[in-house]
Design a protein around this motif. Structure first.
Motif, PDB file in Angstrom:
ATOM      1  N   LEU A  19       0.836  -1.208   0.000  1.00 30.18           N
ATOM      2  CA  LEU A  19       0.000   0.000   0.000  1.00 30.18           C
ATOM      3  C   LEU A  19       0.868   1.253   0.000  1.00 30.18           C
ATOM      4  O   LEU A  19       0.547   2.233  -0.688  1.00 30.18           O
ATOM      5  CB  LEU A  19      -0.947  -0.009   1.206  1.00 30.18           C
ATOM      6  CG  LEU A  19      -2.040  -1.077   1.184  1.00 30.18           C
ATOM      7  CD1 LEU A  19      -2.827  -1.064   2.490  1.00 30.18           C
ATOM      8  CD2 LEU A  19      -2.956  -0.896  -0.020  1.00 30.18           C
ATOM      9  N   ALA A  20       1.972   1.233   0.741  1.00 32.18           N
ATOM     10  CA  ALA A  20       2.903   2.369   0.727  1.00 32.18           C
ATOM     11  C   ALA A  20       3.474   2.563  -0.676  1.00 32.18           C
ATOM     12  O   ALA A  20       3.602   3.694  -1.157  1.00 32.18           O
ATOM     13  CB  ALA A  20       4.024   2.151   1.741  1.00 32.18           C
ATOM     14  N   GLU A  21       3.796   1.468  -1.348  1.00 28.95           N
ATOM     15  CA  GLU A  21       4.277   1.559  -2.726  1.00 28.95           C
ATOM     16  C   GLU A  21       3.237   2.211  -3.627  1.00 28.95           C
ATOM     17  O   GLU A  21       3.581   3.028  -4.483  1.00 28.95           O
ATOM     18  CB  GLU A  21       4.576   0.167  -3.294  1.00 28.95           C
ATOM     19  CG  GLU A  21       5.835  -0.462  -2.831  1.00 28.95           C
ATOM     20  CD  GLU A  21       6.033  -1.827  -3.471  1.00 28.95           C
ATOM     21  OE1 GLU A  21       5.493  -2.087  -4.565  1.00 28.95           O
ATOM     22  OE2 GLU A  21       6.734  -2.646  -2.859  1.00 28.95           O
ATOM     23  N   ALA A  25       3.633   5.377  -5.917  1.00 33.65           N
ATOM     24  CA  ALA A  25       3.390   5.232  -7.355  1.00 33.65           C
ATOM     25  C   ALA A  25       2.340   6.231  -7.854  1.00 33.65           C
ATOM     26  O   ALA A  25       2.501   6.823  -8.931  1.00 33.65           O
ATOM     27  CB  ALA A  25       2.944   3.811  -7.666  1.00 33.65           C
ATOM     28  N   LYS A  26       1.286   6.420  -7.077  1.00 28.77           N
ATOM     29  CA  LYS A  26       0.230   7.361  -7.484  1.00 28.77           C
ATOM     30  C   LYS A  26       0.786   8.784  -7.572  1.00 28.77           C
ATOM     31  O   LYS A  26       0.515   9.505  -8.531  1.00 28.77           O
ATOM     32  CB  LYS A  26      -0.938   7.291  -6.494  1.00 28.77           C
ATOM     33  CG  LYS A  26      -2.116   8.146  -6.906  1.00 28.77           C
ATOM     34  CD  LYS A  26      -3.285   7.961  -5.953  1.00 28.77           C
ATOM     35  CE  LYS A  26      -4.455   8.817  -6.412  1.00 28.77           C
ATOM     36  NZ  LYS A  26      -5.609   8.651  -5.533  1.00 28.77           N
ATOM     37  N   ARG A  27       1.586   9.168  -6.575  1.00 33.43           N
ATOM     38  CA  ARG A  27       2.215  10.496  -6.591  1.00 33.43           C
ATOM     39  C   ARG A  27       3.144  10.630  -7.798  1.00 33.43           C
ATOM     40  O   ARG A  27       3.106  11.618  -8.527  1.00 33.43           O
ATOM     41  CB  ARG A  27       2.981  10.719  -5.300  1.00 33.43           C
ATOM     42  CG  ARG A  27       3.639  12.110  -5.222  1.00 33.43           C
ATOM     43  CD  ARG A  27       4.660  12.217  -4.116  1.00 33.43           C
ATOM     44  NE  ARG A  27       5.785  11.343  -4.432  1.00 33.43           N
ATOM     45  CZ  ARG A  27       6.467  10.635  -3.539  1.00 33.43           C
ATOM     46  NH1 ARG A  27       6.139  10.659  -2.270  1.00 33.43           N
ATOM     47  NH2 ARG A  27       7.472   9.883  -3.913  1.00 33.43           N
ATOM     48  N   TRP A  90      13.111  -1.181  -2.248  1.00 36.79           N
ATOM     49  CA  TRP A  90      13.160   0.224  -1.835  1.00 36.79           C
ATOM     50  C   TRP A  90      14.428   0.918  -2.324  1.00 36.79           C
ATOM     51  O   TRP A  90      14.423   2.137  -2.523  1.00 36.79           O
ATOM     52  CB  TRP A  90      12.948   0.357  -0.328  1.00 36.79           C
ATOM     53  CG  TRP A  90      11.482   0.202  -0.039  1.00 36.79           C
ATOM     54  CD1 TRP A  90      10.829  -0.915   0.370  1.00 36.79           C
ATOM     55  CD2 TRP A  90      10.465   1.185  -0.248  1.00 36.79           C
ATOM     56  NE1 TRP A  90       9.482  -0.689   0.458  1.00 36.79           N
ATOM     57  CE2 TRP A  90       9.224   0.600   0.087  1.00 36.79           C
ATOM     58  CE3 TRP A  90      10.465   2.514  -0.675  1.00 36.79           C
ATOM     59  CZ2 TRP A  90       8.010   1.287   0.007  1.00 36.79           C
ATOM     60  CZ3 TRP A  90       9.256   3.207  -0.737  1.00 36.79           C
ATOM     61  CH2 TRP A  90       8.053   2.595  -0.406  1.00 36.79           C
ATOM     62  N   TRP A  91      15.492   0.173  -2.571  1.00 33.43           N
ATOM     63  CA  TRP A  91      16.674   0.750  -3.211  1.00 33.43           C
ATOM     64  C   TRP A  91      16.316   1.168  -4.637  1.00 33.43           C
ATOM     65  O   TRP A  91      16.703   2.238  -5.096  1.00 33.43           O
ATOM     66  CB  TRP A  91      17.813  -0.260  -3.183  1.00 33.43           C
ATOM     67  CG  TRP A  91      19.161   0.233  -3.648  1.00 33.43           C
ATOM     68  CD1 TRP A  91      19.584   1.527  -3.776  1.00 33.43           C
ATOM     69  CD2 TRP A  91      20.272  -0.573  -4.037  1.00 33.43           C
ATOM     70  NE1 TRP A  91      20.884   1.568  -4.217  1.00 33.43           N
ATOM     71  CE2 TRP A  91      21.325   0.284  -4.380  1.00 33.43           C
ATOM     72  CE3 TRP A  91      20.463  -1.953  -4.125  1.00 33.43           C
ATOM     73  CZ2 TRP A  91      22.567  -0.191  -4.819  1.00 33.43           C
ATOM     74  CZ3 TRP A  91      21.695  -2.415  -4.548  1.00 33.43           C
ATOM     75  CH2 TRP A  91      22.733  -1.543  -4.897  1.00 33.43           C
ATOM     76  N   TRP A 100      10.076   6.198 -10.613  1.00 35.50           N
ATOM     77  CA  TRP A 100       9.615   4.871 -10.234  1.00 35.50           C
ATOM     78  C   TRP A 100       8.097   4.825 -10.238  1.00 35.50           C
ATOM     79  O   TRP A 100       7.424   5.768  -9.825  1.00 35.50           O
ATOM     80  CB  TRP A 100      10.112   4.485  -8.835  1.00 35.50           C
ATOM     81  CG  TRP A 100       9.623   3.120  -8.469  1.00 35.50           C
ATOM     82  CD1 TRP A 100      10.192   1.933  -8.805  1.00 35.50           C
ATOM     83  CD2 TRP A 100       8.432   2.798  -7.749  1.00 35.50           C
ATOM     84  NE1 TRP A 100       9.435   0.893  -8.337  1.00 35.50           N
ATOM     85  CE2 TRP A 100       8.344   1.403  -7.680  1.00 35.50           C
ATOM     86  CE3 TRP A 100       7.432   3.559  -7.163  1.00 35.50           C
ATOM     87  CZ2 TRP A 100       7.304   0.744  -7.042  1.00 35.50           C
ATOM     88  CZ3 TRP A 100       6.399   2.908  -6.523  1.00 35.50           C
ATOM     89  CH2 TRP A 100       6.340   1.518  -6.465  1.00 35.50           C
ATOM     90  N   ASN A 101       7.562   3.708 -10.710  1.00 35.47           N
ATOM     91  CA  ASN A 101       6.120   3.537 -10.721  1.00 35.47           C
ATOM     92  C   ASN A 101       5.780   2.068 -10.805  1.00 35.47           C
ATOM     93  O   ASN A 101       6.608   1.258 -11.229  1.00 35.47           O
ATOM     94  CB  ASN A 101       5.514   4.281 -11.916  1.00 35.47           C
ATOM     95  CG  ASN A 101       4.132   4.783 -11.617  1.00 35.47           C
ATOM     96  OD1 ASN A 101       3.252   4.000 -11.282  1.00 35.47           O
ATOM     97  ND2 ASN A 101       3.947   6.083 -11.709  1.00 35.47           N
ATOM     98  N   THR A 102       4.571   1.713 -10.417  1.00 36.17           N
ATOM     99  CA  THR A 102       4.105   0.348 -10.618  1.00 36.17           C
ATOM    100  C   THR A 102       3.609   0.173 -12.052  1.00 36.17           C
ATOM    101  O   THR A 102       3.377  -0.937 -12.494  1.00 36.17           O
ATOM    102  CB  THR A 102       2.967  -0.009  -9.637  1.00 36.17           C
ATOM    103  OG1 THR A 102       1.913   0.955  -9.775  1.00 36.17           O
ATOM    104  CG2 THR A 102       3.478  -0.032  -8.201  1.00 36.17           C
ATOM    105  N   ARG A 103       3.464   1.269 -12.731  1.00 38.95           N
ATOM    106  CA  ARG A 103       3.070   1.264 -14.140  1.00 38.95           C
ATOM    107  C   ARG A 103       4.306   1.580 -14.977  1.00 38.95           C
ATOM    108  O   ARG A 103       5.318   2.010 -14.444  1.00 38.95           O
ATOM    109  CB  ARG A 103       1.975   2.299 -14.391  1.00 38.95           C
ATOM    110  CG  ARG A 103       0.706   1.996 -13.607  1.00 38.95           C
ATOM    111  CD  ARG A 103      -0.344   3.062 -13.845  1.00 38.95           C
ATOM    112  NE  ARG A 103      -1.561   2.772 -13.134  1.00 38.95           N
ATOM    113  CZ  ARG A 103      -2.586   2.082 -13.632  1.00 38.95           C
ATOM    114  NH1 ARG A 103      -2.524   1.601 -14.849  1.00 38.95           N
ATOM    115  NH2 ARG A 103      -3.669   1.872 -12.915  1.00 38.95           N
TER     116      ARG A 103
END
Length: 173
Positions: A19-21, A25-27, A90-91, A100-103
């Motif tokens: 959830l923190a990721e 990612a959203k930001r 996290w590195w 960085w993004n999940t997309r």
């Protein structure tokens, strides 16, 4: 029973980390889109969300319903791998910063990141995902979840890495 409860707490902590990721990612997605970023390979993203959610659920369901034991010789080693995978992830996030993004999002004109773990591997975040996908279930011998996730994740990563490489090639060619 204590080990099952502690394992449930561990899986919950990994879920909170996810959830923190997603917050990061959203930001980063909003910032990237504001800078002209374009998303690529979005068709596989829903499957990725389901698979990663399924990993966490599978870990818990298999341990609770199949009464999987905690085997110290395996469990402690796998816990160390889980912690190492989180550190690597996290590195990656820190090294890529706002990129960085999940997309898969490429921002025109942004420099390609080649430092940190990216000087060692082309896709270090996926190394972390693979390690965690094997290790998290095996902390408490949830071997069915480890096998199913690993096989499905291999197929997903084949699509994901191809899409990511293509987007990076087009952006930096």
């Amino acid at each position: 029973m204590v080990s099952v409860v502690l394992y449930t707490v561990l899986v919950g902590l990994v879920g909170l980390e996810r959830l923190a990721e997603l917050v990061v990612a959203k930001r980063n997605l909003a910032q990237s889109l504001a800078r002209g970023g374009r998303e690529a390979g979005f068709g596989h993203y829903p499957a990725m969300v389901v698979l990663h959610t399924g990993l966490l659920a599978g870990c818990l369901l298999e341990v609770w319903l199949a009464d999987r034991p905690f085997v110290p010789a395996l469990g402690w080693v796998m816990l160390a791998v889980v912690v190492a995978a989180q550190a690597l992830r996290w590195w990656c996030i820190r090294t890529l910063g706002p990129q960085w993004n999940t997309r898969i999002v490429v921002v025109p004109g942004a420099d390609r990141v080649t430092g940190g773990p990216y000087r060692l591997f082309a896709h270090p975040n996926y190394v972390a995902v693979v390690a965690e996908g094997v290790a998290l279930p095996l902390v408490h011998t949830a071997w069915v979840t480890a096998v199913v996730f690993t096989v499905l994740n291999a197929a997903l990563l084949r699509v994901r890495i191809h899409a990511e490489n293509q987007a990076l090639h087009e952006a930096y060619a």
